[in-house]
Structure formats: C-alpha cells, structure tokens
Design an enzyme around this catalytic site. Structure first.
Site, PDB file in Angstrom:
ATOM      1  N   CYS A  21      -7.024  -5.619   8.535  1.00  0.00           N
ATOM      2  CA  CYS A  21      -8.043  -5.406   7.494  1.00  0.00           C
ATOM      3  C   CYS A  21      -9.429  -5.285   8.124  1.00  0.00           C
ATOM      4  CB  CYS A  21      -8.025  -6.561   6.496  1.00  0.00           C
ATOM      5  SG  CYS A  21      -9.258  -6.312   5.218  1.00  0.00           S
ATOM      6  N   LYS A  42       0.864  -6.767  10.981  1.00  0.00           N
ATOM      7  CA  LYS A  42       0.340  -5.421  10.718  1.00  0.00           C
ATOM      8  C   LYS A  42      -1.032  -5.320  11.376  1.00  0.00           C
ATOM      9  CE  LYS A  42      -0.570  -2.241   6.835  1.00  0.00           C
ATOM     10  NZ  LYS A  42      -2.023  -2.273   6.637  1.00  0.00           N
ATOM     11  N   HIS A  95      -1.291   0.803  11.743  1.00  0.00           N
ATOM     12  CA  HIS A  95      -2.092   1.822  11.064  1.00  0.00           C
ATOM     13  C   HIS A  95      -2.814   2.597  12.178  1.00  0.00           C
ATOM     14  CE1 HIS A  95      -5.783   2.610   8.208  1.00  0.00           C
ATOM     15  NE2 HIS A  95      -5.238   3.706   8.674  1.00  0.00           N
ATOM     16  N   ASP A 118      -2.122   7.794   6.242  1.00  0.00           N
ATOM     17  CA  ASP A 118      -2.248   9.192   5.802  1.00  0.00           C
ATOM     18  C   ASP A 118      -0.918   9.899   5.548  1.00  0.00           C
ATOM     19  OD1 ASP A 118      -4.934   8.773   6.058  1.00  0.00           O
ATOM     20  OD2 ASP A 118      -5.163   9.915   7.915  1.00  0.00           O
ATOM     21  N   GLY A 127       0.674   3.868   1.733  1.00  0.00           N
ATOM     22  CA  GLY A 127      -0.212   3.091   0.879  1.00  0.00           C
ATOM     23  C   GLY A 127      -0.836   3.921  -0.216  1.00  0.00           C
ATOM     24  N   ARG A 128      -2.011   4.487   0.074  1.00  0.00           N
ATOM     25  CA  ARG A 128      -2.826   5.104  -0.976  1.00  0.00           C
ATOM     26  C   ARG A 128      -2.103   6.204  -1.742  1.00  0.00           C
ATOM     27  NH1 ARG A 128      -7.672   6.220   2.971  1.00  0.00           N
ATOM     28  NH2 ARG A 128      -5.833   6.428   4.318  1.00  0.00           N
TER      29      ARG A 128
HETATM   30  C1  LIG Z   1      -7.644  -0.535  -1.471  1.00  0.00           C
HETATM   31  C2  LIG Z   1      -6.944  -0.902  -0.189  1.00  0.00           C
HETATM   32  C3  LIG Z   1      -6.510  -2.196  -0.012  1.00  0.00           C
HETATM   33  C4  LIG Z   1      -5.839  -2.549   1.175  1.00  0.00           C
HETATM   34  N1  LIG Z   1      -5.386  -3.825   1.308  1.00  0.00           N
HETATM   35  C5  LIG Z   1      -4.660  -4.160   2.408  1.00  0.00           C
HETATM   36  C6  LIG Z   1      -4.069  -5.449   2.528  1.00  0.00           C
HETATM   37  O1  LIG Z   1      -4.169  -6.291   1.634  1.00  0.00           O
HETATM   38  N2  LIG Z   1      -3.381  -5.712   3.665  1.00  0.00           N
HETATM   39  C7  LIG Z   1      -3.238  -4.788   4.668  1.00  0.00           C
HETATM   40  O2  LIG Z   1      -2.598  -5.075   5.677  1.00  0.00           O
HETATM   41  N3  LIG Z   1      -3.760  -3.571   4.574  1.00  0.00           N
HETATM   42  C8  LIG Z   1      -4.454  -3.224   3.457  1.00  0.00           C
HETATM   43  N4  LIG Z   1      -4.928  -1.960   3.337  1.00  0.00           N
HETATM   44  C9  LIG Z   1      -4.576  -0.954   4.358  1.00  0.00           C
HETATM   45  C10 LIG Z   1      -3.281  -0.239   3.950  1.00  0.00           C
HETATM   46  O3  LIG Z   1      -2.179  -1.106   3.935  1.00  0.00           O
HETATM   47  C11 LIG Z   1      -2.958   0.922   4.928  1.00  0.00           C
HETATM   48  O4  LIG Z   1      -2.853   0.391   6.212  1.00  0.00           O
HETATM   49  C12 LIG Z   1      -4.022   1.997   4.920  1.00  0.00           C
HETATM   50  O5  LIG Z   1      -4.451   2.292   3.600  1.00  0.00           O
HETATM   51  C13 LIG Z   1      -3.514   3.281   5.580  1.00  0.00           C
HETATM   52  O6  LIG Z   1      -2.346   3.741   4.953  1.00  0.00           O
HETATM   53  P1  LIG Z   1      -2.374   4.927   3.832  1.00  0.00           P
HETATM   54  O7  LIG Z   1      -3.123   6.082   4.436  1.00  0.00           O
HETATM   55  O8  LIG Z   1      -0.940   5.225   3.568  1.00  0.00           O
HETATM   56  O9  LIG Z   1      -3.095   4.385   2.650  1.00  0.00           O
HETATM   57  C14 LIG Z   1      -5.638  -1.600   2.200  1.00  0.00           C
HETATM   58  C15 LIG Z   1      -6.099  -0.289   2.006  1.00  0.00           C
HETATM   59  C16 LIG Z   1      -6.747   0.074   0.842  1.00  0.00           C
HETATM   60  C17 LIG Z   1      -7.210   1.482   0.664  1.00  0.00           C
END
Ligand SMILES: Cc1cc2nc3c(=O)[nH]c(=O)nc-3n(C[C@H](O)[C@H](O)[C@H](O)COP(=O)(O)O)c2cc1C
Length: 326
Positions: free
Chosen positions: A88, A127, A157, A190, A212-213
């Site tokens: 984070c 992570k 990530h 992504d 995630g997103r």
């Molecule tokens: C709104 C938001 C909240 C997130 N909260 C966490 C979290 O609680 N724990 C964590 O390990 N990563 C968190 N992340 C990171 C995501 O798990 C992920 O690593 C990141 O968004 C990249 O993946 P994506 O492109 O598929 O979204 C958060 C990301 C976003 C955008």
C-alpha cells in the site's frame, strides 16, 4: 485468478459474488492489525468472510505483536489464510512504516513476516510492489526472505511505490521475483481482460493473476477470465444475471452496515455497475440519482434500467414506447 484486496471496495458481498462467479480466491480489503487486535468493530466487518472459501484476510501493520495477535483473531474467526500488506502506497499507512514502506527496511519486514508465520498454522502470503522506487527493486529479495521464513506465496503489483498508480504495471519485471523464489507468485496490475491475463502470465511467468480495479462493477470478470484461461468458452453472463449480482451486492451492503451506512458504502459500486452496464445506459440525471438516492427501491429500479432495456421488462414503459411508436 484472484480478486485483489481493494480498501473500501472488496467488501464481503463483492468477494462472495466474485467467488461464486468463478474467482479462484478473493482477498479481504486490508485490515489494520492494531485495530483488529483491540477489537474495533469496523475492522471485524472488514475481516468478515462468511460464505467465502478460502477466506483470506489481509493485514496491514508495522509492529510484530499486533500483527501476530490480529492474525490469531482472524484465524479464530474463520480465516483460511493471512495475507500481509507490503504494497500500500498511501501516506497514512507508509507514515506508520507499514504497507510499501516496509520495502525500505527488509529486516523490519522480515520480522513482521516471521511474527505472523509463528502466530498461525494457516498459509501466510505477502503482497508487495516491485520495490520502493526504481533504484531499489527489491521484491525478489523480499520474496526470498518470505520463502526462507516459511511463507506460502507472494503477490507482486508490477509498479514501485513511487509510481503509485501512474504509468503501466511492468509484468516482465515480476519475472525476477518468479526466478528468485520457489513460492507461487501471483502477478498483479492493469489486467482488465483475458488477453491482458494471458500477456501478463507470459511476460511474468507467474502462477496466477490478481485483478483489482477492472472488477469493480464487474465482479464476474475474474471468473470470466479464469474460464478463458482454462480453455472453457463461457457464455457471457446474461444481463439478468448481472443485475441480480448487483442487486445482491447492494442489498447485502444494507444488511451488513444498516440502511444509512450501507447506502453510502454502495454508492461507488452503483456508479461502477452503471458504467459496466455500458456507456449511456443511464442518462446523466438518472446516473446522478442512482449514486445520490438514499431510497433503496429507487436505486434498484435505476440499476435494473441500467442493465436491462426497460421497454422489454417494464410493461408500463413498454406500453408507452409501443404507444409512441404507434
Ligand atoms: C481503491 C484501492 C484500494 C486498494 N486497497 C488495497 C488494499 O487494501 N490492500 C492491498 O494490498 N492493495 C490495495 N490496493 C492495490 C490493489 O490491490 C492492486 O494491487 C492495484 O490496484 C493494482 O491492480 P489493478 O490494476 O488490477 O487494480 C488498492 C487499490 C485501489 C485502487
């Protein structure tokens, strides 16, 4: 194919739906270890996992005792695995030397991993990002330490902390972690489609992908990609099934938090569901109403309209349409 932890987003109901629709595993939003350890009610809700299997709770923290204690509490409450947040980038988390700030001090990070590993008998994963910045891409070293301490897997990530969410996730940089450890490595960042997942796996050599997103407003996406990777052709989820999932999510949040807070929690999901239904599924005024109304019946009606052509479903509106045409 895993659903990523998203703080404030991947609530119990989103995780349940994503899993039922085919995600291999889902991870709770991060739970502050110190707060869970002192019995904070909101943290307990975040760590809730009834109906989710395996139930993975993600913990964030900077001190060994609360991390170990929170891990024990989570497992006593049914967690099947603990994930530790070392990715984070938020200042409130990194300010307390938790999240990705731990990647600046691998000895400290390793002490936390060891404390959690010793506290519980269930699998423990971590992570992380690629590193703090491009001058210190130490994810391979952290993964090696995690393996030596007896952890069971890592997620990476493909960005550094200093990138926050800018630029593109570097899937090929995750390969250095895969090569550094015998642990299963999950690649993240992504991935928004089956094609992305295939490209991410090819570039990284990872054992799995975490989304995630792209799954916000589309909790079925993770399962759809999983089916594609397994070579199964899956008929896309029908609009009725999508609206049923969105409705279950909305009603679940109200049941979980009570109406006032549940409606507030649901707003970001409603906006995402409306966007997932397709551009222009709702006109701007109705979209605004969807995310501001505090009347659940109104929100659910708008959600149905977003996903389903009202002319075919709502007899009154169909009559008007047909009457106009006539
Ligand atoms: C709104 C938001 C909240 C997130 N909260 C966490 C979290 O609680 N724990 C964590 O390990 N990563 C968190 N992340 C990171 C995501 O798990 C992920 O690593 C990141 O968004 C990249 O993946 P994506 O492109 O598929 O979204 C958060 C990301 C976003 C955008």
């Amino acid at each position: 194919m895993l659903l990523a932890p998203l703080s404030g987003v991947t609530d119990l109901h989103m995780r349940r739906i994503a899993q039922r629709l085919g995600a291999s595993a889902v991870v709770s939003e991060m739970v502050a270890a110190a707060e869970l350890a002192r019995g904070d009610a909101e943290s307990q809700v975040r760590a809730e996992g009834e109906g989710v299997s395996p139930h993975v709770v993600q913990l964030a923290g900077c001190a060994e005792n609360p991390m170990a204690e929170a891990a024990r509490i989570a497992v006593d409450n049914g967690a099947d695995a603990i994930d530790i947040n070392m990715g984070c980038p938020a200042k409130t988390v990194t300010g307390g030397v938790a999240g990705s700030a731990l990647m600046r001090d691998l000895d400290h990070a390793a002490r936390l991993l060891a404390a959690v590993r010793e506290a519980v008998a269930v699998p423990v994963t971590v992570k992380m990002r690629l590193g703090w910045d491009h001058a210190s891409l130490n994810a391979p070293e952290l993964a090696r330490r995690a393996e030596a301490l007896g952890l069971n897997g890592v997620t990476v990530h493909g960005r550094t902390r200093q990138q926050f969410y800018k630029g593109r996730a570097d899937w090929s940089a995750i390969r250095a972690v895969v090569e550094a450890t015998g642990l299963p490595v999950i690649a993240n960042g992504d991935v928004t489609s089956l094609e992305d997942a295939r490209a991410c796996l090819a570039a990284s050599g990872a054992a799995g992908v975490m989304v995630g997103r792209a799954a916000v407003g589309r909790p079925w996406l993770v399962g759809e990609i999983a089916a594609g990777l397994a070579g199964r052709t899956l008929a896309p989820l029908s609009a009725e099934a999508r609206v049923a999932a969105a409705t279950e999510h909305y009603e679940g949040l109200i049941a979980l938090y009570g109406q006032a807070m549940g409606v507030r929690h649901a707003r970001k999901h409603l906006a995402a569901y409306a966007d997932a239904a397709g551009p222009g599924a709702l006109n701007p005024a109705d979209r605004r109403r969807l995310v501001t109304t505090s009347d659940p019946a109104d929100a659910l009606g708008l959600l149905r309209r977003a996903f389903l052509d009202p002319a075919f479903l709502d007899p009154a509106s169909a009559a008007t349409t047909i009457g106009e045409a006539a």
